[in-house]
Design an enzyme around this catalytic site. Structure first.
Site, PDB file in Angstrom:
ATOM      1  N   HIS A  31       0.719  -1.127   0.061  1.00 12.03           N
ATOM      2  CA  HIS A  31       0.150   0.056  -0.003  1.00 12.03           C
ATOM      3  C   HIS A  31       0.900   1.233   0.090  1.00 12.03           C
ATOM      4  CE1 HIS A  31      -3.983  -2.102   1.626  1.00 12.03           C
ATOM      5  NE2 HIS A  31      -3.501  -2.475   0.620  1.00 12.03           N
ATOM      6  N   TYR A  46      -9.801   5.861   6.493  1.00 14.54           N
ATOM      7  CA  TYR A  46     -10.267   5.970   7.902  1.00 14.54           C
ATOM      8  C   TYR A  46     -11.083   7.370   7.763  1.00 14.54           C
ATOM      9  CZ  TYR A  46      -5.921   3.206   9.555  1.00 14.54           C
ATOM     10  OH  TYR A  46      -5.191   2.402   9.889  1.00 14.54           O
ATOM     11  N   PRO A  71      -6.529   0.249  18.247  1.00 15.52           N
ATOM     12  CA  PRO A  71      -6.054  -0.327  17.189  1.00 15.52           C
ATOM     13  C   PRO A  71      -5.942   0.693  15.914  1.00 15.52           C
ATOM     14  CG  PRO A  71      -8.490  -1.024  17.820  1.00 15.52           C
ATOM     15  CD  PRO A  71      -7.653  -0.265  18.809  1.00 15.52           C
ATOM     16  N   LYS A  83      -0.825  -0.345  15.284  1.00 19.54           N
ATOM     17  CA  LYS A  83       0.575  -0.464  15.728  1.00 19.54           C
ATOM     18  C   LYS A  83       0.967  -1.578  16.784  1.00 19.54           C
ATOM     19  CE  LYS A  83       2.561   2.943  13.525  1.00 19.54           C
ATOM     20  NZ  LYS A  83       3.203   2.543  12.695  1.00 19.54           N
ATOM     21  N   TYR A 137       3.247   6.245  10.498  1.00 23.73           N
ATOM     22  CA  TYR A 137       2.190   5.124  10.091  1.00 23.73           C
ATOM     23  C   TYR A 137       3.150   3.868   9.450  1.00 23.73           C
ATOM     24  CZ  TYR A 137      -1.906   2.928   8.503  1.00 23.73           C
ATOM     25  OH  TYR A 137      -2.998   2.041   8.247  1.00 23.73           O
TER      26      TYR A 137
END
Ligand code: PHB
Length: 404
Positions: free
Chosen positions: A80, A209, A300, A304, A392
Site C-alpha cells: 500500500h 479511515y 487499534p 501498531k 504510520y
C-alpha cells in the site's frame, strides 16, 4: 492422587507466549545459536483463527524477509502506497511513498503467525502449543522457572537464565512482577470497534479511515473476495445482536457522509474490540522481560500493536544475545530503555489517531468541527502529512549493531 514430580529441564531462554512476538524472538535467537523453549496456552489452531490487524510497517516486512521467516509476505502481501482520510464530506489521499519513500503491506497477523510457526517447525524449534496450568515461579530467582502441563498431560518445570513474557495483554508474567517494582500507566476510552469480515469485493484499493458525525469507520481489506471493516461502537455492544442489514446501514451512513459507497456482502465474522492504552515500566525485572502486548497495549487505530511488538523483539534479540554472551542480565535494562522510547512515541501516535477520528459520546458540535479542522490541517500541509506518514510506515529501529 500423589503429586507426580515434574519433568525438569533447563534452557537459556524460556518464552511464555508463542504468538508472533514470542515466535519471532525464538526464531532470531536460534539464528544466533541460542536455544529456547516457548509455551502457549492456546493451540496452534486457536491462534490461527484469531483475527487481528493486517498492516505491516516497512521494517516489520524487512524483518520477516531478512530473518528468513517469510518470503510469502512479498508475494501475498499487497503493498500500500498510502491511506485515505475521509472527513467533512470528502476523501483525501496521503501518499506515503511520495511523502517519506516508504510503504506498508497488507498482510494479516494470522499470516505472520503461520509463517513463523512453520519456520520454527522447519528449524526444529521447541514450541509447545496447547499447554495448561502455566505458572511462572519466583522472578527474582537466579534461574526463573516456568511450570506447565503439556498437551499429553505431562507436567514440566523448565528453568532458564532469562524468562520472556510474550503472553499478551493479560500477561501472567507481567502480573508476577511485584507491585513495588513497577509502574503502570493506563488510559481507557469510552468506545470500542465493531469488526466484521464480509464476503464482498473491495470498496477501496487501500485503507480508508473515516471521521463522521456518527463516529469512526475503517475500510480495510483481506483478499479480493473478503473485506475487513470496523465501525465505532459502545464497549458493551453485543455483536450477535446486529443483523447484517443493521451493520451495513451503519457503515454506509458513516462512509456515505464522506461520499464513499461500500460494496456489501454476507458477513462471516463479527467481534467487538476493546480500546485501551497501557504501559508497564520498566520492561525488565531481574532476569525477566516483557515484550509486545504483555508490556504495553495500544488502541487499534493505526495498526501498531503487532508492529510495536516486532520492534521490541528486534531490540530484545540484540540485548538478550549480549546478556547470554556476557552472562550479564543488566543488558536487559538497555532493552527496557531502548524499547520504551519507541513505545511512548507509538502510544502518542495511536492515541492521536484515535482521538482525532472518533466521536466522544458527549461530543459537541464544536468538538466535531475542531476535529475536522485538525484533519484538514494534516492533509493540507506537507509537514503534517509527512509526520503521519513517518509514524504510520514506522520510525526506523535504532539498532546498535555489533558487540558492545
Ligand atoms: C485491519 O486491517 O485489520 C486493520 C488495519 C488498520 C488498522 C486497524 C486494523 O488501523
Amino acid at each position: 492422587m500423589p503429586e507426580v514430580a515434574p519433568v525438569r529441564s533447563h534452557v537459556p531462554v524460556a518464552v511464555v507466549g508463542a504468538g508472533p512476538a514470542g515466535l519471532m524472538l525464538t526464531h532470531l535467537l536460534a539464528r544466533s545459536g541460542i536455544a529456547s523453549t516457548a509455551v502457549d496456552l492456546r493451540t496452534r489452531a486457536e491462534i490461527e483463527q484469531t483475527h487481528r490487524a493486517g498492516i505491516l510497517e516497512s521494517d516489520s516486512v524487512r524483518m520477516l524477509v531478512d530473518s528468513g521467516a517469510s518470503d510469502r509476505v512479498l508475494r501475498d502481501g499487497d503493498e500500500h502506497r498510502g491511506i485515505e482520510l475521509g472527513f467533512g464530506g470528502g476523501r483525501h489521499h496521503l501518499d506515503f511513498a511520495d511523502l517519506v519513500g516508504a510503504t506498508t503491506r497488507l498482510y494479516p497477523q494470522t499470516d505472520v503467525f503461520l509463517d513463523l510457526a512453520d519456520a520454527r517447525e522447519r528449524d526444529g524449534g521447541d514450541v509447545r502449543f496447547g499447554v495448561a496450568d502455566v505458572e511462572v515461579g519466583d522472578l527474582s530467582a537466579r534461574t526463573p522457572a516456568v511450570r506447565f502441563t503439556d498437551a499429553d498431560g505431562v507436567r514440566h518445570e523448565v528453568t532458564c537464565d532469562y524468562l520472556v513474557g510474550a503472553d499478551g495483554s493479560r500477561s501472567a508474567c507481567r502480573r508476577a512482577v511485584p507491585a513495588d517494582a513497577r509502574r503502570q500507566y493506563v488510559r481507557e476510552y469510552p468506545f470500542a470497534w465493531f469488526g466484521i469480515l464480509a464476503e464482498a469485493p473491495p470498496s477501496a484499493p487501500e485503507l480508508v479511515y473515516h471521521h463522521s458525525p456518527d463516529g469512526f469507520a475503517l475500510v480495510s481489506q483481506r483478499t479480493p473476495t473478503l473485506q475487513r471493516m470496523y465501525f465505532q461502537c459502545d464497549a458493551a455492544e453485543d455483536p450477535d445482536a446486529w443483523s447484517d442489514d443493521r451493520v451495513w446501514a451503519r457503515l454506509q451512513a458513516i462512509c456515505g457522509s464522506n461520499g464513499h459507497e461500500l460494496l456489501e456482502g454476507p458477513i462471516t465474522s463479527r467481534t467487538v474490540l476493546p480500546f485501551r492504552s497501557f504501559v508497564q515500566e520498566p520492561l525488565r525485572h531481574g532476569r525477566t522481560v516483557l515484550v509486545g502486548d504483555a508490556g504495553h497495549t495500544v488502541p487499534p487505530t493505526g495498526a501498531k500493536g503487532l508492529n510495536l511488538a516486532l520492534a521490541d523483539v528486534r531490540v530484545l534479540a540484540e540485548e538478550l544475545e549480549r546478556a547470554v554472551r556476557d552472562d550479564d542480565p543488566d543488558h536487559l535494562d538497555t532493552y527496557s530503555v531502548r524499547a520504551l522510547e519507541r513505545v511512548w512515541k507509538v502510544q502518542h501516535f495511536s492515541y492521536w489517531m484515535t482521538t482525532m477520528l472518533h466521536a466522544l459520546p458527549d461530543a459537541s458540535d464544536f468538538d466535531l468541527r475542531r476535529q475536522q479542522g485538525e484533519l484538514a490541517a494534516v492533509v493540507g500541509s506537507r509537514a503534517g502529512s509527512t509526520w503521519l506518514a513517518e509514524a504510520y510506515t514506522g520510525w526506523p529501529t535504532t539498532t546498535t549493531g555489533g558487540p558492545r
